[in-house]
Design a protein around this motif. Structure first.
Motif, mmCIF file in Angstrom:
data_model
loop_
_atom_site.group_PDB
_atom_site.id
_atom_site.type_symbol
_atom_site.label_atom_id
_atom_site.label_comp_id
_atom_site.label_asym_id
_atom_site.label_seq_id
_atom_site.Cartn_x
_atom_site.Cartn_y
_atom_site.Cartn_z
ATOM 1 N N GLN A 1 0.835 -1.202 0.000
ATOM 2 C CA GLN A 1 0.000 0.000 0.000
ATOM 3 C C GLN A 1 0.869 1.251 0.000
ATOM 4 O O GLN A 1 1.955 1.271 0.571
ATOM 5 C CB GLN A 1 -0.901 0.029 1.231
ATOM 6 C CG GLN A 1 -2.004 -1.027 1.229
ATOM 7 C CD GLN A 1 -3.071 -0.734 0.216
ATOM 8 O OE1 GLN A 1 -3.488 0.408 0.076
ATOM 9 N NE2 GLN A 1 -3.493 -1.760 -0.508
ATOM 10 N N GLN A 3 0.523 5.511 0.575
ATOM 11 C CA GLN A 3 -0.298 6.628 1.033
ATOM 12 C C GLN A 3 0.264 7.917 0.417
ATOM 13 O O GLN A 3 1.481 8.099 0.356
ATOM 14 C CB GLN A 3 -0.279 6.736 2.556
ATOM 15 C CG GLN A 3 -0.900 5.557 3.272
ATOM 16 C CD GLN A 3 0.003 4.338 3.321
ATOM 17 O OE1 GLN A 3 1.195 4.445 3.582
ATOM 18 N NE2 GLN A 3 -0.557 3.149 3.049
ATOM 19 N N ASN A 98 -0.734 11.075 -8.701
ATOM 20 C CA ASN A 98 -0.969 9.668 -9.033
ATOM 21 C C ASN A 98 0.348 8.921 -9.015
ATOM 22 O O ASN A 98 1.348 9.427 -9.533
ATOM 23 C CB ASN A 98 -1.614 9.578 -10.417
ATOM 24 C CG ASN A 98 -1.706 8.155 -10.926
ATOM 25 O OD1 ASN A 98 -0.843 7.684 -11.672
ATOM 26 N ND2 ASN A 98 -2.754 7.458 -10.526
ATOM 27 N N SER A 106 -0.661 -1.678 -9.381
ATOM 28 C CA SER A 106 -1.516 -0.862 -8.523
ATOM 29 C C SER A 106 -1.358 0.604 -8.875
ATOM 30 O O SER A 106 -0.293 1.038 -9.322
ATOM 31 C CB SER A 106 -1.144 -1.054 -7.050
ATOM 32 O OG SER A 106 -1.337 -2.399 -6.660
ATOM 33 N N THR A 107 -2.409 1.362 -8.651
ATOM 34 C CA THR A 107 -2.370 2.805 -8.860
ATOM 35 C C THR A 107 -3.031 3.477 -7.673
ATOM 36 O O THR A 107 -4.003 2.955 -7.111
ATOM 37 C CB THR A 107 -3.059 3.186 -10.182
ATOM 38 O OG1 THR A 107 -2.870 4.579 -10.434
ATOM 39 C CG2 THR A 107 -4.530 2.860 -10.146
ATOM 40 N N TYR A 108 -2.494 4.601 -7.267
ATOM 41 C CA TYR A 108 -2.979 5.320 -6.103
ATOM 42 C C TYR A 108 -3.167 6.792 -6.466
ATOM 43 O O TYR A 108 -2.398 7.346 -7.264
ATOM 44 C CB TYR A 108 -1.975 5.210 -4.951
ATOM 45 C CG TYR A 108 -1.688 3.795 -4.524
ATOM 46 C CD1 TYR A 108 -0.653 3.068 -5.113
ATOM 47 C CD2 TYR A 108 -2.445 3.182 -3.533
ATOM 48 C CE1 TYR A 108 -0.387 1.767 -4.737
ATOM 49 C CE2 TYR A 108 -2.177 1.871 -3.147
ATOM 50 C CZ TYR A 108 -1.155 1.176 -3.757
ATOM 51 O OH TYR A 108 -0.897 -0.119 -3.371
ATOM 52 N N TRP A 109 -4.176 7.389 -5.835
ATOM 53 C CA TRP A 109 -4.489 8.794 -6.087
ATOM 54 C C TRP A 109 -4.424 9.603 -4.793
ATOM 55 O O TRP A 109 -4.830 9.118 -3.733
ATOM 56 C CB TRP A 109 -5.899 8.923 -6.671
ATOM 57 C CG TRP A 109 -6.036 8.385 -8.056
ATOM 58 C CD1 TRP A 109 -6.442 7.136 -8.414
ATOM 59 C CD2 TRP A 109 -5.756 9.079 -9.271
ATOM 60 N NE1 TRP A 109 -6.434 7.010 -9.779
ATOM 61 C CE2 TRP A 109 -6.022 8.188 -10.336
ATOM 62 C CE3 TRP A 109 -5.315 10.368 -9.569
ATOM 63 C CZ2 TRP A 109 -5.849 8.552 -11.679
ATOM 64 C CZ3 TRP A 109 -5.149 10.722 -10.897
ATOM 65 C CH2 TRP A 109 -5.415 9.821 -11.938
#
Length: 119
Positions: A1, A3, A98, A106-109
Protein backbone atom coordinates in the motif's frame (compact mmCIF):
# COMPACT_ATOMS: atom_id res chain seq x y z
CA UNK A 1 0.00 0.00 0.00
CA UNK A 2 1.04 3.56 -0.73
CA UNK A 3 -0.30 6.63 1.03
CA UNK A 4 -0.26 10.03 -0.67
CA UNK A 5 -0.50 13.48 0.87
CA UNK A 6 -0.69 16.51 -1.38
CA UNK A 7 -0.03 20.13 -0.56
CA UNK A 8 0.66 23.44 -2.24
CA UNK A 9 -2.49 24.47 -4.07
CA UNK A 10 -4.08 27.88 -3.77
CA UNK A 11 -5.16 31.07 -5.48
CA UNK A 12 -2.72 32.96 -7.68
CA UNK A 13 -2.95 35.69 -10.28
CA UNK A 14 -2.26 34.99 -13.92
CA UNK A 15 1.46 34.94 -14.56
CA UNK A 16 2.19 33.75 -11.05
CA UNK A 17 3.77 30.55 -9.77
CA UNK A 18 2.88 27.69 -7.47
CA UNK A 19 4.57 24.49 -6.41
CA UNK A 20 2.63 21.35 -5.63
CA UNK A 21 4.04 18.54 -3.52
CA UNK A 22 2.94 14.96 -3.08
CA UNK A 23 4.56 12.79 -0.44
CA UNK A 24 4.28 9.05 -0.88
CA UNK A 25 4.85 6.70 2.03
CA UNK A 26 4.39 3.00 2.55
CA UNK A 27 5.52 0.56 -0.13
CA UNK A 28 7.52 3.19 -1.99
CA UNK A 29 10.05 0.67 -3.29
CA UNK A 30 7.36 -0.53 -5.71
CA UNK A 31 6.71 2.87 -7.31
CA UNK A 32 7.70 3.24 -10.95
CA UNK A 33 5.58 6.18 -12.08
CA UNK A 34 4.58 9.42 -10.41
CA UNK A 35 2.40 11.96 -12.10
CA UNK A 36 0.08 14.91 -11.78
CA UNK A 37 -3.37 14.99 -13.33
CA UNK A 38 -5.91 17.78 -13.28
CA UNK A 39 -9.63 18.05 -13.68
CA UNK A 40 -11.45 21.27 -14.41
CA UNK A 41 -15.22 21.58 -13.92
CA UNK A 42 -17.09 19.82 -16.70
CA UNK A 43 -13.93 18.35 -18.19
CA UNK A 44 -12.24 15.00 -18.10
CA UNK A 45 -9.22 14.38 -15.93
CA UNK A 46 -6.06 14.85 -17.94
CA UNK A 47 -2.41 14.04 -17.44
CA UNK A 48 -0.36 17.17 -16.84
CA UNK A 49 3.11 15.74 -16.23
CA UNK A 50 4.74 12.51 -15.20
CA UNK A 51 8.10 11.12 -14.22
CA UNK A 52 9.35 7.57 -13.97
CA UNK A 53 11.69 6.12 -11.38
CA UNK A 54 14.40 6.35 -14.03
CA UNK A 55 13.80 10.08 -14.40
CA UNK A 56 12.02 10.11 -17.74
CA UNK A 57 9.52 12.97 -17.91
CA UNK A 58 6.45 13.64 -19.99
CA UNK A 59 4.35 16.80 -20.25
CA UNK A 60 1.05 17.79 -21.75
CA UNK A 61 1.54 20.16 -24.67
CA UNK A 62 -0.42 22.85 -22.85
CA UNK A 63 2.13 23.06 -20.02
CA UNK A 64 5.43 22.44 -21.79
CA UNK A 65 7.92 25.15 -20.97
CA UNK A 66 5.86 26.35 -18.00
CA UNK A 67 5.66 23.36 -15.63
CA UNK A 68 8.46 21.18 -14.29
CA UNK A 69 8.04 17.84 -12.57
CA UNK A 70 10.69 16.41 -10.29
CA UNK A 71 11.00 14.02 -7.39
CA UNK A 72 13.13 13.29 -4.40
CA UNK A 73 13.40 10.16 -2.32
CA UNK A 74 14.78 8.91 0.90
CA UNK A 75 14.32 5.74 2.89
CA UNK A 76 10.94 6.81 4.22
CA UNK A 77 9.20 8.57 1.34
CA UNK A 78 9.15 9.64 -2.25
CA UNK A 79 8.05 13.17 -2.97
CA UNK A 80 6.98 14.40 -6.37
CA UNK A 81 6.82 18.10 -7.12
CA UNK A 82 5.11 20.12 -9.79
CA UNK A 83 6.60 23.58 -10.21
CA UNK A 84 4.21 25.74 -12.17
CA UNK A 85 5.24 29.04 -13.74
CA UNK A 86 3.40 31.56 -15.92
CA UNK A 87 0.07 30.25 -14.73
CA UNK A 88 -2.99 30.93 -16.85
CA UNK A 89 -6.69 30.97 -15.94
CA UNK A 90 -7.10 27.81 -17.98
CA UNK A 91 -4.78 26.03 -15.55
CA UNK A 92 -7.50 26.32 -12.93
CA UNK A 93 -8.45 22.82 -11.80
CA UNK A 94 -8.18 20.29 -9.04
CA UNK A 95 -4.76 18.70 -9.30
CA UNK A 96 -4.31 15.06 -8.34
CA UNK A 97 -1.15 13.18 -7.60
CA UNK A 98 -0.97 9.67 -9.03
CA UNK A 99 1.54 6.91 -8.48
CA UNK A 100 1.75 3.52 -10.11
CA UNK A 101 3.74 0.47 -9.21
CA UNK A 102 5.96 -1.56 -11.46
CA UNK A 103 4.00 -3.37 -14.12
CA UNK A 104 1.00 -1.18 -13.44
CA UNK A 105 -0.17 -3.59 -10.78
CA UNK A 106 -1.52 -0.86 -8.52
CA UNK A 107 -2.37 2.81 -8.86
CA UNK A 108 -2.98 5.32 -6.10
CA UNK A 109 -4.49 8.79 -6.09
CA UNK A 110 -4.00 11.75 -3.81
CA UNK A 111 -6.90 13.65 -2.33
CA UNK A 112 -6.60 16.52 -4.81
CA UNK A 113 -5.61 20.12 -4.32
CA UNK A 114 -7.35 23.13 -5.84
CA UNK A 115 -5.39 25.50 -8.04
CA UNK A 116 -7.20 28.68 -9.03
CA UNK A 117 -5.66 31.22 -11.38
CA UNK A 118 -7.40 34.58 -11.56
CA UNK A 119 -7.22 36.80 -14.62
Amino acid sequence: QVQLVESGGGLVQAGGSLRLSCAATGSIFSINFMGWYRQAPGKQRELVASITSGGRTNYADSVKGRFTISFSRDNAKNTVYLQMYSLKPEDTAVYYCNVQTFGGVSTYWGQGTQVTVSS
